[in-house]
Design an enzyme around this catalytic site. Structure first.
Site, PDB file in Angstrom:
ATOM      1  N   ARG A  41      11.584   3.640   3.458  1.00 50.78           N
ATOM      2  CA  ARG A  41      11.145   2.674   4.479  1.00 50.78           C
ATOM      3  C   ARG A  41      12.354   1.825   4.842  1.00 50.78           C
ATOM      4  O   ARG A  41      13.078   1.368   3.950  1.00 50.78           O
ATOM      5  CB  ARG A  41      10.034   1.784   3.926  1.00 50.78           C
ATOM      6  CG  ARG A  41       9.771   0.592   4.829  1.00 50.78           C
ATOM      7  CD  ARG A  41       8.492  -0.092   4.522  1.00 50.78           C
ATOM      8  NE  ARG A  41       7.354   0.732   4.930  1.00 50.78           N
ATOM      9  CZ  ARG A  41       6.102   0.284   4.956  1.00 50.78           C
ATOM     10  NH1 ARG A  41       5.836  -0.952   4.584  1.00 50.78           N
ATOM     11  NH2 ARG A  41       5.118   1.067   5.327  1.00 50.78           N
TER      12      ARG A  41
ATOM     13  N   HIS B 165       5.486   5.861  11.539  1.00 49.92           N
ATOM     14  CA  HIS B 165       4.979   5.744  10.164  1.00 49.92           C
ATOM     15  C   HIS B 165       4.061   6.965   9.988  1.00 49.92           C
ATOM     16  O   HIS B 165       2.841   6.840  10.016  1.00 49.92           O
ATOM     17  CB  HIS B 165       4.222   4.428  10.012  1.00 49.92           C
ATOM     18  CG  HIS B 165       3.872   4.096   8.583  1.00 49.92           C
ATOM     19  ND1 HIS B 165       4.061   4.975   7.543  1.00 49.92           N
ATOM     20  CD2 HIS B 165       3.339   2.969   8.036  1.00 49.92           C
ATOM     21  CE1 HIS B 165       3.664   4.391   6.422  1.00 49.92           C
ATOM     22  NE2 HIS B 165       3.215   3.179   6.696  1.00 49.92           N
TER      23      HIS B 165
ATOM     24  N   ARG C 236       0.807  -1.214   0.000  1.00 50.23           N
ATOM     25  CA  ARG C 236       0.000   0.000   0.000  1.00 50.23           C
ATOM     26  C   ARG C 236       0.843   1.269   0.000  1.00 50.23           C
ATOM     27  O   ARG C 236       0.655   2.161  -0.813  1.00 50.23           O
ATOM     28  CB  ARG C 236      -0.871   0.053   1.261  1.00 50.23           C
ATOM     29  CG  ARG C 236      -2.280  -0.405   1.108  1.00 50.23           C
ATOM     30  CD  ARG C 236      -2.800  -0.821   2.471  1.00 50.23           C
ATOM     31  NE  ARG C 236      -1.895  -1.828   3.019  1.00 50.23           N
ATOM     32  CZ  ARG C 236      -1.975  -3.117   2.700  1.00 50.23           C
ATOM     33  NH1 ARG C 236      -2.910  -3.533   1.906  1.00 50.23           N
ATOM     34  NH2 ARG C 236      -1.121  -3.999   3.180  1.00 50.23           N
ATOM     35  N   THR C 237       1.773   1.350   0.956  1.00 50.24           N
ATOM     36  CA  THR C 237       2.535   2.591   1.123  1.00 50.24           C
ATOM     37  C   THR C 237       3.305   2.897  -0.154  1.00 50.24           C
ATOM     38  O   THR C 237       3.324   4.023  -0.640  1.00 50.24           O
ATOM     39  CB  THR C 237       3.491   2.463   2.326  1.00 50.24           C
ATOM     40  OG1 THR C 237       2.738   2.041   3.438  1.00 50.24           O
ATOM     41  CG2 THR C 237       4.153   3.776   2.636  1.00 50.24           C
TER      42      THR C 237
END
Lengths: 180, 312
Positions: free
Chosen positions: B108, B136, B58-59
């Site tokens: 990330r 996050h 998703r990210t």
């Protein structure tokens, strides 16, 4: 050079009335028309215009919206920081005659950005431009107004225009160039 | 004002004003995303590198879409297919990427504080897309944005975060973000998965899911992060699920409607049943949708800082 009033309250009222009559002359009952004010400063004129239209032509068919052009500007990250304002267009602009409304037409760049932002809402049949003040001879893009309140030539003097919207005291100033 | 922020490393250092400004900008981007033409040329002369040293669906997709819709050029980097495997250090890897004229890094990394470390040692803007068990920030922003959209405001709302709080960067960022916006926050989970001193952050702690649900307006269900657990924190997933898994029958027992959230990926049948995840009270897919608008707002506002800096 001192600041002077370019358009006083009474003249502003007359210009808005003239705009409404011109719109009725060109578009009749304003079927398939939408009046869209450009954020942030064009919306005061567009709101006043739409109010006057409701008064002079009750039952007209024009739609009303407000448009923000921030994300389409060509000077993002090149000058001052631009914060977006809300666009309020709850209809598709597909095949409509759009009357795009702003307070001052200067270089034409924010109108260009406004047209790009507008096309996100559909493909209009035609876009017309209405401005309270047209600062001629300053254009950097091939853009011209279809309806203008007053035309000023301030290129040689460097004066700039400031429009103030207050209830019962709308006035437009011609201000001296701060650098001179 | 967020436009003066250089990096987004975490929610902790962000003011409430900055968060509200991100939300207001995101409102405009959301409107744009719902129009037929979804792109703007705002960042057309800007290059963003997405550095993912840890898996993400998703990210990563959300950041990539946000960058593309802002008109930025993008470079994707994944540690599994890079020279990191050959022993290159993080700073060397990043500096090599930056020497190819990259303006911003979205990173990330499995190590907590990796983004902060990088921000101190390289000359680029950094957006934290998740650093280990630390923060996050964009997930917390989109979670709070989704609550604001669903309930009108975050202020005064009661939000419970359920699950593996100990290993969750989403939980920590959510706690900071929700508290800054005036929400009341509770964490709920087995004692072994709740950090010992978490109450010092001003959150309530509850170990009974029914009590937590009865208290809250919003329940944010987290997944059990088995990949970060080096020891056994509970006897079995089945037992965890029986005590802390959210089911429709639990919701039916409540005398009110609550909003259900999940940052994904969902382990259906463990922390949340399919019926609840896909039910009317769930805003899980709206969270994903809002993620793009919120990330567009963050990138747009950070990109304006670079100009400020280059002017000075």
């Amino acid at each position: 050079m001192e600041a002077k009033i370019l358009i006083n309250h009474r003249q502003t009222e007359l210009i808005i009335r003239r705009f409404v009559l011109q719109l009725i002359e060109h578009h009749g009952n304003l079927e398939n028309c939408a009046i869209i004010g450009l954020q942030p400063r064009g919306v005061e004129l567009s709101r006043n215009l739409f109010r006057k239209l409701n008064e002079l032509k009750p039952g007209h068919a024009a739609r009303y919206g407000e448009l923000d052009n921030t994300f389409f500007r060509d000077d993002i990250r090149r000058g001052e920081i631009h914060m977006p304002r809300p666009s309020k267009i709850d209809f598709s602009t597909e095949s409509l005659n759009i009357i795009l409304v702003d307070d001052v037409l200067f270089t034409g760049r924010s109108i260009r950005a406004g047209i790009d932002a507008l096309i996100n809402f559909g493909r209009p049949a035609r876009v017309e431009l209405m401005v309270l003040v047209d600062r001629r001879y300053n254009r950097e893009l091939p853009i011209s107004a279809d309806y203008s309140g007053v035309v000023v030539d301030s290129r040689s003097t460097g004066e700039h225009v400031k429009v103030e919207w207050n209830t019962n005291q709308n006035q437009t100033w011609l201000l001296p160039n701060k650098e001179k | 004002m967020p436009a003066t922020l250089k990096h987004l490393l975490g929610i902790k250092g962000l003011s409430e004003e900055s968060i509200q400004q991100i939300f207001e900008t995101a409102d405009n981007f959301k409107q744009l995303l719902n129009s037929p033409v979804k792109k703007t040329p705002s960042l057309r002369d800007f290059t963003v590198a997405n550095l993912f040293f840890e898996n993400s669906t998703r990210t990563r997709v959300s950041f990539e879409l946000a960058e593309k819709r802002l008109g930025a050029d993008i470079v994707n980097f994944s540690s599994s297919t890079s020279s990191v495997k050959k022993g290159e250090t993080l700073i060397d890897t990043v500096n090599n990427i930056l020497s190819m004229k990259v303006d911003m890094l979205v990173m990330r990394h499995p190590a907590p504080g990796a983004c902060m470390f990088l921000a101190r040692h390289v000359n680029a803007q950094i957006v934290n897309a998740g650093d280990g068990t630390h923060e996050h920030p964009t997930q917390a922003l989109l979670d709070a944005y989704s609550i604001r959209e669903k309930l009108g405001s975050v202020y005064g709302k009661k939000v419970v975060i359920v699950g593996d709080i100990l290993h969750s960067r989403v939980a920590l960022s959510n706690i900071f973000c929700l508290q800054k916006l005036g929400a009341d926050v509770m964490v709920c989970g087995p004692k072994t998965l709740i950090p010992r001193h978490i109450a010092d952050l001003g959150v309530k702690v509850e170990h009974n899911l029914h009590n937590a649900l009865q208290w809250c307006d919003v329940a944010n269900m987290l997944r059990i992060q088995l990949e970060r657990q080096d020891i056994k924190y509970f006897p079995s997933l089945r037992e965890y699920s029986m005590q802390f898994g959210l089911t429709q029958s639990m919701l039916n027992k409540l005398d009110k409607e609550i909003v259900i959230m999940h940052p994904g990926p969902i382990n259906r049948g463990v922390e949340i049943s399919s019926e609840v995840a896909d039910g009317n009270n769930s805003i899980i897919l709206q969270q994903v949708e809002n993620g793009v608008a919120v990330r567009m707002a963050v990138l747009y506002l950070l990109a304006q800082h670079q100009l400020e800096q280059s002017k000075s």
